[in-house]
Design a protein around this motif. Sequence first.
Motif, PDB file in Angstrom:
ATOM      1  N   SER A  16      17.077  -6.533  30.658  1.00  0.00           N
ATOM      2  CA  SER A  16      15.580  -7.311  30.380  1.00  0.00           C
ATOM      3  C   SER A  16      14.730  -7.036  31.481  1.00  0.00           C
ATOM      4  N   ARG A  17      15.217  -7.109  32.787  1.00  0.00           N
ATOM      5  CA  ARG A  17      14.139  -6.663  33.756  1.00  0.00           C
ATOM      6  C   ARG A  17      13.465  -5.336  33.910  1.00  0.00           C
ATOM      7  N   TYR A  18      14.008  -4.525  33.063  1.00  0.00           N
ATOM      8  CA  TYR A  18      13.432  -2.894  33.060  1.00  0.00           C
ATOM      9  C   TYR A  18      12.611  -3.030  31.799  1.00  0.00           C
ATOM     10  N   LEU A  19      12.433  -4.032  30.944  1.00  0.00           N
ATOM     11  CA  LEU A  19      11.470  -3.812  30.017  1.00  0.00           C
ATOM     12  C   LEU A  19      10.001  -3.448  30.412  1.00  0.00           C
ATOM     13  N   PRO A  20       9.181  -2.536  29.550  1.00  0.00           N
ATOM     14  CA  PRO A  20       9.963  -2.208  28.153  1.00  0.00           C
ATOM     15  C   PRO A  20      10.575  -0.938  28.188  1.00  0.00           C
ATOM     16  N   ILE A  21      10.829  -0.067  29.123  1.00  0.00           N
ATOM     17  CA  ILE A  21      11.441   1.140  29.032  1.00  0.00           C
ATOM     18  C   ILE A  21      12.831   1.210  28.307  1.00  0.00           C
ATOM     19  N   THR A  22      13.441   0.005  28.807  1.00  0.00           N
ATOM     20  CA  THR A  22      14.982  -0.163  28.190  1.00  0.00           C
ATOM     21  C   THR A  22      15.085  -0.612  26.887  1.00  0.00           C
ATOM     22  N   LYS A  23      13.815  -0.835  26.052  1.00  0.00           N
ATOM     23  CA  LYS A  23      14.009  -1.228  24.572  1.00  0.00           C
ATOM     24  C   LYS A  23      14.272   0.290  24.061  1.00  0.00           C
ATOM     25  N   THR A  24      13.900   1.499  24.665  1.00  0.00           N
ATOM     26  CA  THR A  24      14.100   2.745  23.946  1.00  0.00           C
ATOM     27  C   THR A  24      15.264   3.462  24.635  1.00  0.00           C
ATOM     28  N   ILE A  25      15.489   3.392  25.863  1.00  0.00           N
ATOM     29  CA  ILE A  25      16.528   4.514  26.646  1.00  0.00           C
ATOM     30  C   ILE A  25      17.524   3.169  27.418  1.00  0.00           C
ATOM     31  N   PRO A  26      18.735   3.284  27.344  1.00  0.00           N
ATOM     32  CA  PRO A  26      19.598   2.627  28.385  1.00  0.00           C
ATOM     33  C   PRO A  26      19.293   2.666  29.793  1.00  0.00           C
ATOM     34  N   LYS A  27      19.641   1.651  30.509  1.00  0.00           N
ATOM     35  CA  LYS A  27      19.091   1.663  31.756  1.00  0.00           C
ATOM     36  C   LYS A  27      19.895   2.508  32.604  1.00  0.00           C
ATOM     37  N   ALA A  28      21.072   3.074  32.589  1.00  0.00           N
ATOM     38  CA  ALA A  28      21.890   4.116  33.239  1.00  0.00           C
ATOM     39  C   ALA A  28      21.098   5.356  32.800  1.00  0.00           C
TER      40      ALA A  28
END
Length: 292
Positions: A16-28
């Motif tokens: 969640s600290r990486y939203l909004p990008i992690t709503k589309t791709i996994p953090k790794a």
Amino acid sequence: MSAIKKAIITDAGFASRYLPITKTIPKAMIPIGAKPVMQLCVEECVEAGIEEIIIVATPNTKSKEIYDDYFHNRANNVKILLDKQGKSGRFEAVEKVLNFPKITVIEQDANLPYGNGSPIVSAKQYVENEEAFVVLYSDDLILGEGDVKTLIEDYEKAPGAKAVIAAQEMPEEVWHKYGMVALKANGTLSHIVEKPKTPDLAPSNLTSYGRYLLTPEVFEYLVPSNTGLDGELWTVDAITKLAEHGDVVVAKSKGKWITTGDPKNYFLAHLEYVLNYSDYGDDVRKIVEASK
């Protein structure tokens, strides 16, 4: 030849600290240089001789689909286009990914409790009959010599060890952020003090992080009913139980551990990687120097 052939790489969380990008791709899948973090973890395993990797993805998302596509899609349309353009050499990076050893992508069991131990439990069927296996948290990036090789080497020097954990010496000002290692008289693990509030509560300057070599005995303690702090299923709780019944070796990292668990540390990790491991590091260094 090493008996350690399998590794689990976990990336089961919503970041969640990486939203909004992690709503589309996994953090790794966020890049470090020109490669996603997950690929760097896979390469660390491959360099250590691992032959099969199980990636545990976040359930109820597109993460499994994305990882499967990245590691298994042959992208013939891209190859054909590059061949036509006379740029075939650019496809070599894709071929390297496609030639990795066996990679199986699974989803974390959504019925398990929250916690960093649940992805490992989700992959139990793939490793429970092994002599031992390696676990990597994809939040943790190792620059220089990878920890997986060190974990395996130290395990092979310690017959009967229940597990091996990686550790790195860290300065006092950050001890409160991490799990600090307490040692037995013989130098093996006693327990881990999580995020000591004051420096005097830290048993050493050694920090534990997400690089472990575990024997299947860990599954006797890493079970859904054994939740700990905040009702979560913690890997270190199970490792501490192993240490109560035998030796858990503490292996000092030969590389440099950097966390990518939040945007600030991710940026610092990315910068250090580019400066030291890319062919444009000098250009970035000049920009940094000019900005002072």
